[in-house]
Design a protein around this motif. Structure first.
Motif, PDB file in Angstrom:
ATOM      1  N   GLY A 197       0.786  -1.219   0.000  1.00  0.00           N
ATOM      2  CA  GLY A 197       0.000   0.000   0.000  1.00  0.00           C
ATOM      3  C   GLY A 197       0.818   1.269   0.000  1.00  0.00           C
ATOM      4  N   ASN A 198       0.329   2.252  -0.756  1.00  0.00           N
ATOM      5  CA  ASN A 198       0.811   3.635  -0.649  1.00  0.00           C
ATOM      6  C   ASN A 198      -0.143   4.280   0.347  1.00  0.00           C
ATOM      7  OD1 ASN A 198       1.599   6.300  -0.962  1.00  0.00           O
ATOM      8  ND2 ASN A 198       0.768   6.501  -3.037  1.00  0.00           N
ATOM      9  N   LEU A 199       0.201   4.222   1.638  1.00  0.00           N
ATOM     10  CA  LEU A 199      -0.760   4.559   2.685  1.00  0.00           C
ATOM     11  C   LEU A 199      -0.887   6.057   2.906  1.00  0.00           C
ATOM     12  CD1 LEU A 199      -0.010   1.889   5.453  1.00  0.00           C
ATOM     13  CD2 LEU A 199      -1.422   1.692   3.404  1.00  0.00           C
ATOM     14  N   LEU A 205       5.329   5.093   3.054  1.00  0.00           N
ATOM     15  CA  LEU A 205       4.935   5.899   4.206  1.00  0.00           C
ATOM     16  C   LEU A 205       5.764   7.181   4.227  1.00  0.00           C
ATOM     17  CD1 LEU A 205       5.070   3.059   6.891  1.00  0.00           C
ATOM     18  CD2 LEU A 205       2.993   4.094   6.006  1.00  0.00           C
ATOM     19  N   GLN A 206       5.366   8.090   5.079  1.00  0.00           N
ATOM     20  CA  GLN A 206       6.185   9.272   5.326  1.00  0.00           C
ATOM     21  C   GLN A 206       7.549   8.795   5.838  1.00  0.00           C
ATOM     22  OE1 GLN A 206       4.043  12.215   7.509  1.00  0.00           O
ATOM     23  NE2 GLN A 206       5.875  13.359   8.075  1.00  0.00           N
ATOM     24  N   LYS A 207       8.619   9.362   5.288  1.00  0.00           N
ATOM     25  CA  LYS A 207       9.976   8.931   5.651  1.00  0.00           C
ATOM     26  C   LYS A 207      10.198   8.966   7.165  1.00  0.00           C
ATOM     27  CE  LYS A 207      14.824  10.242   4.728  1.00  0.00           C
ATOM     28  NZ  LYS A 207      15.169  11.309   5.679  1.00  0.00           N
ATOM     29  N   PRO A 251       9.309  13.800  -3.215  1.00  0.00           N
ATOM     30  CA  PRO A 251       7.955  14.286  -3.491  1.00  0.00           C
ATOM     31  C   PRO A 251       7.584  14.281  -4.975  1.00  0.00           C
ATOM     32  CG  PRO A 251       9.074  15.750  -1.941  1.00  0.00           C
ATOM     33  CD  PRO A 251      10.107  14.789  -2.445  1.00  0.00           C
ATOM     34  N   GLY A 252       8.581  14.448  -5.849  1.00  0.00           N
ATOM     35  CA  GLY A 252       8.307  14.528  -7.291  1.00  0.00           C
ATOM     36  C   GLY A 252       7.745  13.262  -7.903  1.00  0.00           C
ATOM     37  N   ALA A 253       7.786  12.140  -7.167  1.00  0.00           N
ATOM     38  CA  ALA A 253       7.256  10.876  -7.693  1.00  0.00           C
ATOM     39  C   ALA A 253       5.731  10.832  -7.622  1.00  0.00           C
ATOM     40  CB  ALA A 253       7.849   9.705  -6.919  1.00  0.00           C
ATOM     41  N   PRO A 285       2.569  16.531  -5.518  1.00  0.00           N
ATOM     42  CA  PRO A 285       3.718  16.207  -4.670  1.00  0.00           C
ATOM     43  C   PRO A 285       3.421  16.534  -3.215  1.00  0.00           C
ATOM     44  CG  PRO A 285       4.231  18.025  -6.180  1.00  0.00           C
ATOM     45  CD  PRO A 285       2.835  17.616  -6.459  1.00  0.00           C
ATOM     46  N   PRO A 286       3.673  15.593  -2.291  1.00  0.00           N
ATOM     47  CA  PRO A 286       3.480  15.898  -0.872  1.00  0.00           C
ATOM     48  C   PRO A 286       4.563  16.850  -0.376  1.00  0.00           C
ATOM     49  CG  PRO A 286       4.462  13.728  -1.129  1.00  0.00           C
ATOM     50  CD  PRO A 286       4.173  14.228  -2.514  1.00  0.00           C
ATOM     51  N   LYS A 287       4.370  17.396   0.802  1.00  0.00           N
ATOM     52  CA  LYS A 287       5.341  18.347   1.359  1.00  0.00           C
ATOM     53  C   LYS A 287       6.434  17.645   2.153  1.00  0.00           C
ATOM     54  CE  LYS A 287       1.917  22.033   1.568  1.00  0.00           C
ATOM     55  NZ  LYS A 287       1.082  22.899   2.421  1.00  0.00           N
ATOM     56  N   VAL A 288       6.421  16.314   2.144  1.00  0.00           N
ATOM     57  CA  VAL A 288       7.399  15.531   2.901  1.00  0.00           C
ATOM     58  C   VAL A 288       8.016  14.469   2.007  1.00  0.00           C
ATOM     59  CG1 VAL A 288       6.234  15.878   5.123  1.00  0.00           C
ATOM     60  CG2 VAL A 288       5.589  13.928   3.684  1.00  0.00           C
ATOM     61  N   ASP A 289       9.166  13.946   2.427  1.00  0.00           N
ATOM     62  CA  ASP A 289       9.757  12.794   1.741  1.00  0.00           C
ATOM     63  C   ASP A 289       9.050  11.523   2.190  1.00  0.00           C
ATOM     64  OD1 ASP A 289      11.629  14.229   0.297  1.00  0.00           O
ATOM     65  OD2 ASP A 289      13.171  14.061   1.846  1.00  0.00           O
TER      66      ASP A 289
END
Length: 274
Positions: free
Chosen positions: A109-111, A137-139, A175-177, A181-185
């Motif tokens: 999952g991309n949760l 998940l968020q890094k 984020p570019g993936a 783009p989310p604001k976090v890695d």
């Protein structure tokens, strides 16, 4: 299919759709699904990983909350006999309905970041069915999952997940993936439930209680944070120095404290036999 691009990511569902082909391929390589396996994908979104997972020859169940994505997923995959779509909330999903054999279900999952921790705990309550889990998940969350004692990332999440699973931080994703783009890695983590728990507690609910109390005030010593649960003598009887802070203890030490609590509760609950 143009229909795919008409769906806007919804903030309330925490949607960030994966679109980078190189990252998708790398995740699929890490999962390495095989023909005959049983996979469960949580939050397939627009199907970025779904196509590759089905291409492995595996049976694939997917759980998607957003009703607007259902026709998109059905248009792409409904004719595939190994594909089964469940519309609903993964946090409330009964994994037993999938008919999976013990330790056979491979979860992917991309949760959404806002539900990742409760969802992992929901899955761990079904660990007997699960072979392994691969999550985006968020890094920062992955670093906490994979943390070791002694650092600031070591805490409730690290201890309770590592009690049940072996944790591997596989690789990071920028984020570019994603779109948007989310604001976090982000990062990919592999969780493999232990066949035999390395440090089994007498009662894992008591372990959760001890860990929660200990980290509620993580800057204080164990003697102070656990005083409502365990007297200083019981902490010492567990082979733990009460002057330490919780982040200095490993999993085995927390299990010993939980077992001391189980013993302490059984003694205090025993009626006077006179």
């Amino acid at each position: 299919m143009s229909e795919t691009y008409q769906h806007r990511a919804r903030k309330r569902f925490g949607q960030n759709f994966l679109h980078d082909a190189g990252v998708i391929h790398r995740i699929l390589r890490a999962i390495h699904a095989r023909e005959g396996e049983h996979l469960l994908e949580i939050g397939p979104g627009q199907g970025a990983l779904t196509e590759g997972l089905l291409g492995s020859g595996a049976k694939l169940d997917v759980v998607e909350l957003d009703r607007d994505l259902i026709p998109i997923l059905n248009a792409k995959f409904a004719t595939e006999p190994r594909f089964q779509l469940h519309q609903g909330d993964a946090l409330k999903f009964d994994f037993n309905r999938l008919g999976a054999e013990p330790r056979s279900l491979r979860v992917v999952g991309n949760l959404p970041y806002n539900i990742s921790t409760p969802l992992i705990f929901h899955l761990l309550s079904n660990a007997a069915l699960i072979h392994d889990m691969h999550f985006m998940l968020q890094k920062e969350v992955v670093e906490r999952l994979a943390a070791e004692p002694g650092g600031g990332d070591w805490g409730r999440l690290s201890i309770m997940v590592q009690y049940h699973c072996r944790v591997e931080h596989l690789f990071n994703v920028g984020p570019g993936a994603f779109n948007p783009p989310p604001k976090v890695d982000s990062a990919i983590v592999r969780l493999v439930p232990h066949e035999i728990l390395p440090h089994p507690a007498k009662d894992h609910h008591l372990l959760e209680r001890v860990v929660r109390e200990a980290f509620n005030q993580r800057r204080k010593t164990l003697r102070n944070t656990l005083k409502a649960l365990l007297p200083a003598a019981a902490i010492e009887a567990a082979g733990v120095d009460g002057s330490l802070r919780p982040e200095q203890l490993d999993l085995a030490a927390f299990v010993r404290l939980a077992d001391q609590l189980a013993e302490h509760l059984s003694i205090t609950a025993t009626p006077d036999s006179r």
